[in-house]
Scaffold this active site. Structure first.
Site, PDB file in Angstrom:
ATOM      1  N   ASP A 205      23.890  43.498  44.399  1.00 11.24           N
ATOM      2  CA  ASP A 205      24.563  43.462  45.688  1.00 11.24           C
ATOM      3  C   ASP A 205      23.829  44.007  46.656  1.00 11.24           C
ATOM      4  OD1 ASP A 205      26.629  43.464  43.816  1.00 11.24           O
ATOM      5  OD2 ASP A 205      26.115  45.967  43.571  1.00 11.24           O
TER       6      ASP A 205
ATOM      7  N   GLU B 197      36.823  42.805  47.058  1.00  6.55           N
ATOM      8  CA  GLU B 197      35.272  43.963  46.708  1.00  6.55           C
ATOM      9  C   GLU B 197      33.959  43.450  48.388  1.00  6.55           C
ATOM     10  OE1 GLU B 197      33.858  44.643  42.941  1.00  6.55           O
ATOM     11  OE2 GLU B 197      33.400  43.054  42.731  1.00  6.55           O
TER      12      GLU B 197
HETATM   13  O1  FUB Z   1      27.657  46.255  41.328  1.00  8.81           O
HETATM   14  C1  FUB Z   1      28.475  46.899  41.404  1.00  8.81           C
HETATM   15  C2  FUB Z   1      29.395  46.588  41.835  1.00  8.81           C
HETATM   16  O2  FUB Z   1      30.187  44.617  41.128  1.00  8.81           O
HETATM   17  C3  FUB Z   1      29.911  46.409  43.238  1.00  8.81           C
HETATM   18  O3  FUB Z   1      29.731  47.261  43.908  1.00  8.81           O
HETATM   19  C4  FUB Z   1      30.546  44.993  43.957  1.00  8.81           C
HETATM   20  O4  FUB Z   1      30.803  44.654  44.408  1.00  8.81           O
HETATM   21  C5  FUB Z   1      30.065  44.340  42.658  1.00  8.81           C
HETATM   22  O5  FUB Z   1      29.242  43.374  42.738  1.00  8.81           O
END
Ligand code: FUB
Length: 327
Positions: free
Chosen positions: A19, A226
């Protein structure tokens, strides 16, 4: 511990990182990643196996210089309101202060967005007593615009709990819209001048197609899932994000930081591993995509590693799609 940076190779291999939010601070590239733990807990759709507890900051003087790990800059035990799951962070600079924004679950198991401050981009960061009032869901990304106004973008479906907030309050059992209904967009809020609170209630961003019709929830190649990120190029705002189940980094463009954004295409095809998450930054006249994959762990979804690669724009402002398999 240092390793020389090279495009499309893992930035560091002594810890798992994911991330990545990349910024140029004080003339260097700083990367704010999640710190994936090397464990074998069971996997589920709520992402409980992403059980991260702390953050490290990475930096590099140049795109081919050694990568410096500045060590642990914040741990969940030092965040009074948070209990677990320190997911994708971002950082911003304003008011002579560096702000680290991060999602974590509060004492009721609800994701909130916290903030911690430092006088150095490399931390360590000191957390505020409480989370940002009115904040929810995950994956904060903060754009400090050229006029010095700042906007936070947040949102994530499934484990990120975005569906549960459709009525304005948290509803544990709420599900997302039907496939033929408009998809849920990410959330945006302008930040107060002190960068510690929202200036206004967060609002949903609309993502539409070239005809102005909303992208539908069943359109999994284009709908938001996301990891929102917003950068500015030639006066336009580019919102890029993960499509989740189809594992693309897609992007949409607007003249306004609050949208609506028009979907334009794909920046990156699926990486190794379930999640894909990125940031985009300009450094010394070139544009770079920071992303992660699970190559170092041999494909374990929650043991990821940050990489970066150059991206190119076409003359009309569209971004050339990168094929992960050819990087
Ligand atoms: O790293 C945890 C979660 O996985 C992140 O918040 C999302 O964007 C995905 O990458």
């Amino acid at each position: 511990m240092t390793k020389k940076a090279k495009q499309n190779e893992v930035l560091v291999n002594h810890i798992y990182t994911a991330d990545p939010s990349a910024h140029v601070f004080e003339g260097k590239l700083y990367i704010y990643p999640s710190h994936d733990l090397d464990h074998d807990e069971p996997v589920n759709d709520d992402g409980n196996h992403y059980s991260m507890e702390d953050y490290h900051v990475l930096s590099m003087d140049d795109v081919d210089s050694p990568v410096v790990d500045h060590g642990q800059v914040l741990h969940v035990k030092d965040v009074p309101w948070a209990t677990k799951q320190m997911w994708a962070p971002d950082a911003a600079f304003k008011n002579d202060t560096y702000y680290l924004y991060f999602p974590a679950k509060d004492k009721d198991g609800i994701f909130r967005i916290g903030v911690a401050t430092s006088k150095s981009p490399a931390g360590p960061f000191k957390a505020e007593e409480n989370y940002i009032p009115g904040s929810y869901t995950i994956d904060p990304a903060v754009l400090v615009d050229e006029d010095n106004r700042a906007y936070m973008y947040i949102g994530g479906l499934w484990g990120g709990q975005l569906e549960k907030w459709q009525t304005g309050t948290f509803k544990e059992d709420a599900e997302g819209p039907a496939p033929d209904q408009p998809a849920l967009g990410p959330i945006v809020a302008e930040m107060s001048d002190d960068m510690l609170t929202f200036k206004e209630d967060p609002q949903e961003i609309k993502i539409v197609d070239e005809d102005g019709n909303p992208i539908l929830a069943g359109d999994e190649e284009r709908r938001f899932f996301e990891g929102p990120w917003v950068h500015k190029y030639n006066g336009l705002y580019y919102l890029s994000y993960s499509t989740g189940t189809t594992h693309l980094i897609a992007y949409a463009v607007s003249k306004d930081p609050m949208g609506p954004f028009t979907h334009k295409g794909t920046i990156l095809t699926p990486v190794e591993g379930w999640t894909t998450h990125h940031s985009i930054v300009e450094f010394e006249g070139k544009w770079y995509l920071f992303y992660h994959d699970a190559s170092l762990s041999g494909g374990v979804d929650h043991k990821r590693s940050v990489k970066f690669t150059e991206i190119k724009y076409n003359e009309d402002g569209t971004i050339q799609t990168l094929d992960y398999d050819k990087l």
